[in-house]
Motif scaffolding. Sequence first.
Motif, short mmCIF file in Angstrom:
data_model
loop_
_atom_site.label_atom_id
_atom_site.label_comp_id
_atom_site.label_asym_id
_atom_site.label_seq_id
_atom_site.Cartn_x
_atom_site.Cartn_y
_atom_site.Cartn_z
N MET A 1 0.83 -1.20 0.00
CA MET A 1 0.00 0.00 0.00
C MET A 1 0.87 1.26 0.00
SD MET A 1 -3.29 0.85 0.06
CE MET A 1 -4.22 -0.44 0.93
N SER A 2 0.54 2.20 -0.87
CA SER A 2 1.16 3.52 -0.88
C SER A 2 0.22 4.48 -0.16
CB SER A 2 1.40 4.01 -2.30
OG SER A 2 2.21 3.10 -3.03
N ALA A 3 0.76 5.26 0.78
CA ALA A 3 -0.04 6.22 1.52
C ALA A 3 0.83 7.44 1.80
CB ALA A 3 -0.59 5.61 2.81
N VAL A 4 0.78 8.41 0.90
CA VAL A 4 1.62 9.60 1.01
C VAL A 4 0.84 10.82 0.53
CG1 VAL A 4 3.85 8.45 0.77
CG2 VAL A 4 2.59 9.12 -1.27
N LYS A 5 1.32 12.00 0.93
CA LYS A 5 0.75 13.24 0.42
C LYS A 5 1.52 13.61 -0.85
CE LYS A 5 1.18 15.73 4.14
NZ LYS A 5 1.09 16.89 5.04
N VAL A 6 0.90 13.34 -1.99
CA VAL A 6 1.56 13.56 -3.27
C VAL A 6 1.35 14.99 -3.76
CG1 VAL A 6 1.55 12.91 -5.71
CG2 VAL A 6 1.46 11.15 -3.95
N ASP A 7 0.13 15.47 -3.63
CA ASP A 7 -0.25 16.76 -4.19
C ASP A 7 -0.41 17.77 -3.06
OD1 ASP A 7 -0.90 18.62 -6.06
OD2 ASP A 7 -2.87 17.83 -6.54
N HIS B 1 -0.90 -1.24 -4.67
CA HIS B 1 -0.12 -1.44 -5.91
C HIS B 1 -0.22 -0.17 -6.76
CE1 HIS B 1 -0.54 -6.11 -5.51
NE2 HIS B 1 0.14 -5.55 -4.53
N GLY B 2 0.29 0.91 -6.17
CA GLY B 2 0.15 2.24 -6.75
C GLY B 2 0.69 2.33 -8.17
N THR B 3 0.04 3.19 -8.93
CA THR B 3 0.43 3.44 -10.32
C THR B 3 0.56 4.95 -10.52
OG1 THR B 3 -1.90 3.24 -10.95
CG2 THR B 3 -0.51 1.31 -11.26
N GLN B 4 -0.53 5.61 -10.88
CA GLN B 4 -0.49 7.05 -11.07
C GLN B 4 -0.37 7.76 -9.73
OE1 GLN B 4 -3.13 8.88 -13.81
NE2 GLN B 4 -3.38 7.06 -15.06
N SER C 1 8.88 -2.24 -0.63
CA SER C 1 8.30 -1.45 0.45
C SER C 1 8.22 -2.32 1.69
CB SER C 1 6.92 -0.92 0.07
OG SER C 1 6.04 -1.98 -0.24
N ALA C 2 8.24 -1.66 2.85
CA ALA C 2 8.23 -2.40 4.12
C ALA C 2 7.75 -1.50 5.24
CB ALA C 2 9.63 -2.94 4.44
N SER C 3 7.29 -2.13 6.30
CA SER C 3 6.96 -1.40 7.53
C SER C 3 7.24 -2.31 8.71
CB SER C 3 5.49 -0.94 7.53
OG SER C 3 4.62 -2.04 7.69
N ALA C 4 7.56 -1.69 9.84
CA ALA C 4 7.78 -2.42 11.08
C ALA C 4 7.26 -1.57 12.22
CB ALA C 4 9.26 -2.73 11.27
N LEU C 5 6.44 -2.16 13.08
CA LEU C 5 5.92 -1.44 14.24
C LEU C 5 6.10 -2.32 15.47
CD1 LEU C 5 2.76 0.72 14.50
CD2 LEU C 5 3.24 -0.95 16.28
N TYR D 1 9.11 2.96 8.14
CA TYR D 1 8.43 2.86 6.86
C TYR D 1 9.43 3.07 5.72
CZ TYR D 1 4.48 3.77 9.98
OH TYR D 1 3.58 3.74 11.00
N LEU D 2 9.29 2.23 4.67
CA LEU D 2 10.19 2.31 3.52
C LEU D 2 9.39 2.11 2.25
CD1 LEU D 2 13.04 2.20 2.08
CD2 LEU D 2 12.92 -0.28 2.43
N ALA D 3 9.68 2.94 1.24
CA ALA D 3 9.17 2.72 -0.12
C ALA D 3 10.29 3.07 -1.08
CB ALA D 3 7.94 3.58 -0.40
N ASN D 4 10.73 2.07 -1.84
CA ASN D 4 11.87 2.24 -2.75
C ASN D 4 11.45 1.80 -4.16
OD1 ASN D 4 14.43 2.59 -3.78
ND2 ASN D 4 15.26 0.69 -2.92
N ASP D 5 11.03 2.73 -5.00
CA ASP D 5 10.98 4.15 -4.74
C ASP D 5 9.73 4.74 -5.35
OD1 ASP D 5 11.46 4.31 -7.58
OD2 ASP D 5 13.59 4.10 -7.15
N TYR D 6 9.41 6.01 -5.03
CA TYR D 6 8.30 6.73 -5.62
C TYR D 6 8.87 7.75 -6.61
CZ TYR D 6 5.29 5.02 -1.80
OH TYR D 6 4.59 4.24 -0.91
#
Length: 692
Positions: A66-72, A81-84, A609-613, A629-634
């Motif tokens: 899952m991608s969860a970021v402030k893009v705009d 499975h983010g695309t646009q 991508s990965a997460s650990a809590l 949190y890791l996302a490689n890459d956006y």
Amino acid sequence: MACGQSVQAMEPMMPLADAPAMVLTPARLSQPQSEAPASVTVIDRNLIEASGARELYEVLRLVPGMSAVKVDGNVPTVAYHGTQARDSRRMLVLLDGRSQYQPGLARVNWNDMPVDIRDVERIEVTRGPAAAAYGANAFTAVINIITRDPRDISKHTLAIQGGNNGIRDGYASAAGRTDSGAWRASLSRRADEGYDEPFEGRELNDAKRIETLNGEWVHELDGQNTLILQAGGSQSRLERQQEAGVQDLGNYQQDPVQQGQRTFASVQWQHTFNQSHQLQVTSYGQYTRDVTDFSVCYRDPLTGQFGPGGGVLFSRELRELYLENDRDVGATFAAAQTDPDFANRYATLQAANAPFCAGSALDIEEERYDLEIQDTLQMGDRVRLVSGLNLRHDRVSSDSYLSGTYDNVSYRAFGNLAVDLLRPLTLNLGGYWERDRISGQHFSPRLGLNWRAAPGHSFRYVFSKALRTPDIYEDQARTNIRARELSPPFAANTEALLGWSPAKFFITQTSPGTLKPERIRSWELGYYGQFSGLELDVRYFQEALTDLLSHALNPFEFEPNNEGRVDHQGTEAQLSWRPGVNHLLRLTGAHIHTRVNKKTEGRLAARDSASALWAWQLSDNWGLSSAYYLANDYNDNVFERVDLQVRLRHRVGGTELEWKGVVQHALNKQPVVFQENRYQEDRFWLGLAVRI
């Protein structure tokens, strides 16, 4: 009361469940996760509180893939499975069963969602297409947000928190019980100033302020009938970034500001015939309004200088030339050089002898009315069936996007059947038929096989198809940007100076109305295991997304076609470990190979991508949690961050107080997807919650 005596009466920060959790979302059936026809991630209240998240979308980073970021700027993008990067239109989000997927612009507006993160009991995420259970637009995944049952709430709460970057949040809730039920209500406000300045000396307009109201009343009519009423709403004010295309035409006199309002009301009747047969009837209505105002002084397109010649951009003659030249801007201005009508209009404007400035707005209003009947039947000890009918009416009104109002009515029927073929083997069959005015008739199927190899260990195979129908804007676009507020003398002599009233920007876009639904075909192999205090889920999948609308579809750039294609192949895993009531560990990871034929479809596709809590209750009073949190890459930028939260609880008389401090630290200074999205400093805030 002495501190030592009061602390002993407190409940654990992370209570253990009395029994293994059941999941409802994948097939609309309450069933063990080991029998569900999908990969499922459950984010319960323990995880939500341990994450330290301020906003609801942030906890979804705990979902593999899952991608969860402030893009705009200040607008979150959440995509499985983010695309646009800017479009989260391929995933369905439910809030207590109400679709948050908006029909006008195919979006999920996380800022305006009428719920606070403190009101959420759990989130179930079905990873993979689920159109067989929820219809079109349950394309890549379904996020089901379930709020707290008022019957489980015994205290009133008042909470505040503040920190750097303008973080100012407040929350108040109350709950009570009656002879035949219970109620709850909450009011919240959150505000911050968004990202830091992206470059020295340049401000980024992305501050926001959001208020929400959410309430629920549960009335138990008798032993067989329950009535549930919910209502609420939200309002928001978002500072928006200046559009590069508009900056090329002139100078902003007023930065864009987006203001949104949302209201909803729902009623649900639950009837129990017996332990094997239940009926549920749900109806809801919701209303959304978004307006983005902006004001610009326009340059003369022939001289590049500010003056009355900027008015030709809103003239009737330039609009006619634009349409005559197949909506080609370059060809339009080339033809204008020799067009006598354009020359006359240009000369008329010169007599105004004043700069041309105009205020405009991008507006949209959306209404939805939904009625659904669902029947759940247990036939013996081997067969379970859920079936139902749905009727939905969507209405969208917009001057800037549609030049009017458009209605879409859809009719739906669905069914999901779970059969224990043999004691260790369960077959899940699901299908969803629907018909609407835009895309006609279609059917979405799913097949799942679950084999319980041993107690606590199961393997699954799932095959599914789904589609995303074009939204109302994609199908019926007819854009018009009106000059609503004109500078003098243009305001008093609009028709004489510009050739028409109201004046409209010369560029207009029209949808052909022939776009096809986007389609996905998916299969997966998975394993789900339960050990002593440990849960493990592993998934291998392949997905083919075809007929995608991959090009820009905005008032300035509009390329409607179904030429896009994306192929995903990869592996995901999630692990939860509860060795005792004082410890919690959650690990997730995803490795995905993505192939695209349009570059825009790969901007939010992270290969790894990965997460650990990890959360630890040190004592009755103190708690500590940390997340990575890791996302490689956006978009060629790596997202990597660690969070730390410290919690302290104690009592003063009969009142419980909880203090907390949260720090978010970026492990690199790379921008988040786009260059302007930068965190130069850590984020931190302190909070206090009082429970009575």
